[in-house]
Write a protein that holds these residues in place. Structure first.
Motif, PDB file in Angstrom:
ATOM      1  N   UNK A  47      39.537   3.630  16.100  1.00  0.00           N
ATOM      2  CA  UNK A  47      39.351   1.714  15.113  1.00  0.00           C
ATOM      3  C   UNK A  47      38.273   1.514  14.513  1.00  0.00           C
ATOM      4  N   UNK A  48      38.179   1.262  13.187  1.00  0.00           N
ATOM      5  CA  UNK A  48      37.143   1.758  12.763  1.00  0.00           C
ATOM      6  C   UNK A  48      36.037  -0.129  12.903  1.00  0.00           C
ATOM      7  N   UNK A  49      36.593  -0.851  13.972  1.00  0.00           N
ATOM      8  CA  UNK A  49      36.206  -1.997  13.677  1.00  0.00           C
ATOM      9  C   UNK A  49      35.223  -1.484  14.751  1.00  0.00           C
ATOM     10  N   UNK A  50      33.528  -1.775  14.287  1.00  0.00           N
ATOM     11  CA  UNK A  50      32.435  -0.714  15.255  1.00  0.00           C
ATOM     12  C   UNK A  50      32.300  -2.181  16.257  1.00  0.00           C
ATOM     13  N   UNK A  51      32.459  -1.480  17.352  1.00  0.00           N
ATOM     14  CA  UNK A  51      32.118  -2.343  19.161  1.00  0.00           C
ATOM     15  C   UNK A  51      33.546  -2.761  19.369  1.00  0.00           C
ATOM     16  N   UNK A  52      34.473  -2.670  18.696  1.00  0.00           N
ATOM     17  CA  UNK A  52      35.831  -2.818  18.811  1.00  0.00           C
ATOM     18  C   UNK A  52      36.142  -2.558  20.133  1.00  0.00           C
ATOM     19  N   UNK A  53      36.661  -2.898  20.922  1.00  0.00           N
ATOM     20  CA  UNK A  53      37.178  -2.202  22.281  1.00  0.00           C
ATOM     21  C   UNK A  53      38.575  -1.605  22.485  1.00  0.00           C
TER      22      UNK A  53
END
Length: 310
Positions: free
Chosen positions: A238-244
């Motif tokens: 998941x390239x969204x930083x901080x995404x669970x």
């Protein structure tokens, strides 16, 4: 929501999911959808003569507004619902094109409600207790169970070592048979959006003995977890930083753009409309009115192509 250029490569092979909360206590039904192979077959659920360990065999929607969820999914997909009584909490079975495919359950307590709505997939495993122990040994935790579920078998819900919620079940009647590509408006695929896809792939391979195939899509690794000739799930970063990290549930649809617009008109949200750089425009990401996220996937991706698996 920002879309860095590096997202395009990820979207060719999977979905981006910015946040879905893990939730425990989701084992609710005591009756289930089938009490024997014969009744399962009559109910539109043919069962495999042998266990299909590593297959996602069931899906539950955890939501604090089951009535609204039923209205939404009935109007969106044409799903039908049958209420089951006598369990630990209210539960409704979901039927699509005559086949039982999942259920809807209310959160058990305030803590679960705070986590938000969630689609939860259940993996067939040979030994639920052993799987739970392995999760704990690798840094995960138990969210519910293991418990014996009347007429079904044994089940549990865990947060895996990266925190993604997943269910385990050992079904006494048997696992739903592999009958080809699911029909329209049925569940098609599962994809794990991981913080560390290599570690996630290694964990599930060790747990369930998957064969692992790597798909070179650019921008990072994308793995397919397979059981014999059958792909069971995908794993990507998941390239969204901080995404669970989360397991994302896919539904097969004919027209993802039209269904996404319909979802919005029914009170849901379009998180990602079909885009040319996301599987050729064959993919949409929505949230239902309670916030539970689903991927809408046209399959095969291109009308001129046919294939046996995502």
């Amino acid at each position: 929501m920002k879309r860095p250029g590096t997202w395009r490569a990820w979207l060719r092979g999977g979905l981006l999911l910015t946040s879905v909360g893990a939730v425990g206590g989701t084992i609710a039904t005591q009756g289930g959808c089938a009490s024997s192979p014969d009744t399962a077959a009559r109910a539109g659920m043919p069962l495999s003569p042998t266990p299909l360990y590593g297959k996602f065999v069931w899906h539950d929607l955890v939501t604090d507004n089951p009535a609204a969820a039923k209205r939404f999914y009935r109007d969106l997909f044409g799903w039908e619902f049958v209420d089951v009584r006598g369990g630990r909490r209210p539960y409704s079975l979901i039927r699509a094109q005559g086949r039982w495919i999942g259920g809807i359950v209310h959160p058990a307590n305030a803590a679960e409600k705070r986590e938000g709505a969630l689609w939860l997939g259940y993996l067939s495993v040979p030994d639920v207790d052993r799987a739970v122990t392995e999760v704990s040994a690798r840094g995960g935790k138990t969210l519910d169970g293991p418990i014996d579920v009347r007429n079904i078998g044994r089940a549990a819900v865990v947060a895996d070592p990266q925190g993604a919620a997943v269910g385990f079940v050992r079904s006494r009647p048997g696992d739903p048979a592999d009958t080809g590509v699911p029909e329209e408006n049925q569940f098609l695929w599962m994809e794990y959006l991981a913080q560390d896809p290599v570690a996630a792939t290694g964990f599930y391979k060790e747990l369930l003995g998957y064969a692992v195939r790597e798909r070179p899509l650019g921008g990072g690794p994308h793995y397919v977890l397979a059981q014999g000739p059958h792909p069971r799930a995908g794993v990507l970063a998941n390239p969204v930083k901080g995404a669970r990290p989360n397991w994302l549930t896919y539904v097969r649809v004919k027209d993802p753009a039209a269904l996404a617009n319909r979802a919005q008109a029914l009170g849901g949200r379009v998180l990602m409309a079909p885009r040319p750089d996301a599987r050729g425009g064959s993919l949409a990401l929505i949230a239902d009115p309670s916030g539970a996220v689903l991927a809408l996937q046209r399959y095969p991706f291109e009308p001129s192509k046919s294939a046996a698996a995502p």
